[in-house]
Design a protein around this motif. Structure first.
Motif, mmCIF file in Angstrom:
data_model
loop_
_atom_site.group_PDB
_atom_site.id
_atom_site.type_symbol
_atom_site.label_atom_id
_atom_site.label_comp_id
_atom_site.label_asym_id
_atom_site.label_seq_id
_atom_site.Cartn_x
_atom_site.Cartn_y
_atom_site.Cartn_z
ATOM 1 N N ARG A 89 -2.807 9.214 5.259
ATOM 2 C CA ARG A 89 -3.278 8.820 3.935
ATOM 3 C C ARG A 89 -2.878 9.861 2.893
ATOM 4 O O ARG A 89 -2.864 11.051 3.169
ATOM 5 C CB ARG A 89 -4.808 8.693 3.943
ATOM 6 C CG ARG A 89 -5.346 7.766 5.001
ATOM 7 C CD ARG A 89 -4.930 6.367 4.792
ATOM 8 N NE ARG A 89 -5.512 5.835 3.576
ATOM 9 C CZ ARG A 89 -6.106 4.647 3.481
ATOM 10 N NH1 ARG A 89 -6.191 3.873 4.530
ATOM 11 N NH2 ARG A 89 -6.600 4.222 2.351
ATOM 12 N N ARG A 90 -2.620 9.370 1.676
ATOM 13 C CA ARG A 90 -2.241 10.274 0.582
ATOM 14 C C ARG A 90 -3.299 11.355 0.364
ATOM 15 O O ARG A 90 -2.984 12.532 0.221
ATOM 16 C CB ARG A 90 -2.055 9.482 -0.710
ATOM 17 C CG ARG A 90 -1.799 10.351 -1.930
ATOM 18 C CD ARG A 90 -1.527 9.527 -3.172
ATOM 19 N NE ARG A 90 -0.160 9.017 -3.208
ATOM 20 C CZ ARG A 90 0.851 9.625 -3.821
ATOM 21 N NH1 ARG A 90 0.657 10.766 -4.430
ATOM 22 N NH2 ARG A 90 2.048 9.108 -3.811
ATOM 23 N N SER A 91 -4.576 10.945 0.382
ATOM 24 C CA SER A 91 -5.634 11.904 0.069
ATOM 25 C C SER A 91 -5.781 12.973 1.146
ATOM 26 O O SER A 91 -6.353 14.032 0.896
ATOM 27 C CB SER A 91 -6.956 11.164 -0.129
ATOM 28 O OG SER A 91 -7.201 10.318 0.976
ATOM 29 N N GLY B 190 -0.342 4.695 -1.169
ATOM 30 C CA GLY B 190 -1.524 5.290 -0.563
ATOM 31 C C GLY B 190 -1.266 6.107 0.680
ATOM 32 O O GLY B 190 -2.149 6.782 1.189
ATOM 33 N N GLN B 191 -0.047 6.040 1.200
ATOM 34 C CA GLN B 191 0.197 6.736 2.468
ATOM 35 C C GLN B 191 1.653 7.176 2.588
ATOM 36 O O GLN B 191 2.511 6.754 1.827
ATOM 37 C CB GLN B 191 -0.213 5.856 3.648
ATOM 38 C CG GLN B 191 0.330 4.437 3.599
ATOM 39 C CD GLN B 191 -0.484 3.503 4.482
ATOM 40 O OE1 GLN B 191 -1.678 3.698 4.664
ATOM 41 N NE2 GLN B 191 0.153 2.503 5.040
ATOM 42 N N SER C 11 -3.011 14.044 2.917
ATOM 43 C CA SER C 11 -1.671 14.522 3.257
ATOM 44 C C SER C 11 -1.561 16.035 3.150
ATOM 45 O O SER C 11 -0.913 16.680 3.978
ATOM 46 C CB SER C 11 -0.629 13.837 2.389
ATOM 47 O OG SER C 11 -0.898 14.116 1.033
ATOM 48 N N SER D 98 -9.096 14.039 10.194
ATOM 49 C CA SER D 98 -8.712 12.860 9.439
ATOM 50 C C SER D 98 -8.309 11.769 10.429
ATOM 51 O O SER D 98 -8.678 11.819 11.594
ATOM 52 C CB SER D 98 -7.556 13.247 8.521
ATOM 53 O OG SER D 98 -7.030 12.112 7.899
ATOM 54 N N THR E 225 -4.110 3.705 16.288
ATOM 55 C CA THR E 225 -4.780 4.297 15.133
ATOM 56 C C THR E 225 -5.905 5.126 15.701
ATOM 57 O O THR E 225 -6.696 4.617 16.480
ATOM 58 C CB THR E 225 -5.344 3.207 14.207
ATOM 59 O OG1 THR E 225 -4.337 2.237 13.992
ATOM 60 C CG2 THR E 225 -5.774 3.798 12.886
ATOM 61 N N VAL F 121 0.830 -1.210 0.000
ATOM 62 C CA VAL F 121 0.000 0.000 0.000
ATOM 63 C C VAL F 121 0.865 1.261 0.000
ATOM 64 O O VAL F 121 0.413 2.338 0.376
ATOM 65 C CB VAL F 121 -0.968 0.027 1.215
ATOM 66 C CG1 VAL F 121 -1.979 -1.076 1.120
ATOM 67 C CG2 VAL F 121 -0.208 -0.078 2.519
#
Lengths: 93, 217
Positions: B193-195, B135-136, B197, B176, B170, B132
């Protein structure tokens, strides 16, 4: 602060990490094909809405993302017990 | 369930890294942290560093399967942390407990494919490894006031008695979420998360403004 104990993480966490997923212990009919419409409708749509003790399904949505059961007083918000899926509640009345 | 036969399953694993003609861009590429590190302030209460382009692998398996635990240890060189909310590390490999049957493994970016392949070779039975990495990313906050930035952003109790070095949670972070690990007394690693960041990059700048933010490249 309203803290809820997660039995998978083993500690109390803030309420905003959790989601309530409704009534617990709803068993899917073993043979859906032979259910009457009423039996199937009860399974699908009808839920308890008690004032007082309620067994609920919760998920640690922002944490470990696991489901567990909570016995909670819907009038006072007091949590009586937290137990894992597959276990039976000790506090029933 | 003992009569269930486990058949050999082949999983196709693809190396996600493109060749050198394509530049790797971390989720915070647009922020150009290297330039800010050069031109920005050199002293302050909070230091931010992106651990860019690491290999992130999620592993899911049964924590009660001794053979799989052994295989994981053989691949990673360190035993999986099976205690909730703990992490294990050896050299540049970090393993974070995410859930009773899930771990996040970070390795140097170029080693991700190698480790993923090794899992498919060594581990038998029902398990899953997914790369992944795209994605992060990881943001490291350190310095005397790093803990205040975490306190502003998350409901987690980070007092050392509750949150010792090596603990992983977590949780909610700003609006977020993040996987927070204490990697040192005054050092925290956030897996974001990438979205989210860019949002968290802006949030962290704002939250650390009063302490003075230093960017490290």
């Amino acid at each position: 602060m309203f803290l809820i104990y997660c039995p998978h993480c083993g500690e109390y966490r803030e309420e905003e990490e959790f989601q309530n997923r409704g009534q617990a212990h709803i068993a899917r009919p073993l043979d859906p094909d032979s259910c009457t419409d009423e039996e199937w409708g009860n399974y699908m749509f009808f839920r308890k809405n008690p004032k007082g003790l309620h067994h609920e399904l919760w998920v640690h949505a922002a944490g470990c993302r696991k489901f567990f059961n909570v016995t909670r007083n819907t009038a006072t918000y007091e949590i009586k017990e937290v137990y894992k899926i597959g276990e039976q509640p000790k506090v029933v009345a | 369930m003992s009569d269930v036969k486990t058949e050999a399953v082949t999983v196709s694993v693809i190396n996600q890294l493109p060749d050198a003609s394509i530049q790797g861009q971390s989720p915070l590429f647009h922020a150009d942290l290297a330039t800010i590190a050069k031109s920005g302030p050199k002293t302050g209460g909070v230091t931010l560093k992106e651990e860019a382009l690491l290999g992130h692998l999620t592993l899911r398996m049964n924590p009660e399967n001794a053979d799989q635990l052994k295989a994981a240890e053989k691949v990673l060189g360190v035993a999986l942390p099976t205690q909730p909310l703990t992490s294990a590390s050896k050299g540049d490999v970090v393993v974070r407990w995410i859930s009773p049957d899930e771990w996040l493994i970070t390795v140097p970016g170029l080693k991700a494919f190698e480790v993923e392949t090794a899992f498919q070779k060594e581990m038998k039975g029902h398990f899953q490894v997914v790369n992944v990495s795209g994605g992060q990313t990881i943001v490291k906050l350190s310095g005397k006031y790093a803990q205040y930035v975490i306190k502003k952003s998350s409901p987690i109790d980070i007092h050392p008695s509750e949150f010792p070095v090596g603990k992983v949670v977590t949780s909610v972070f700003a609006k977020s979420s993040a996987i927070i690990r204490r990697s040192g007394e005054n050092e925290f690693e956030l897996v974001i998360r990438r979205s989210f960041s860019d949002y968290l990059w802006l949030w962290l700048q704002d939250a650390s403004r009063e302490y003075g933010l230093v960017i490290e490249a």
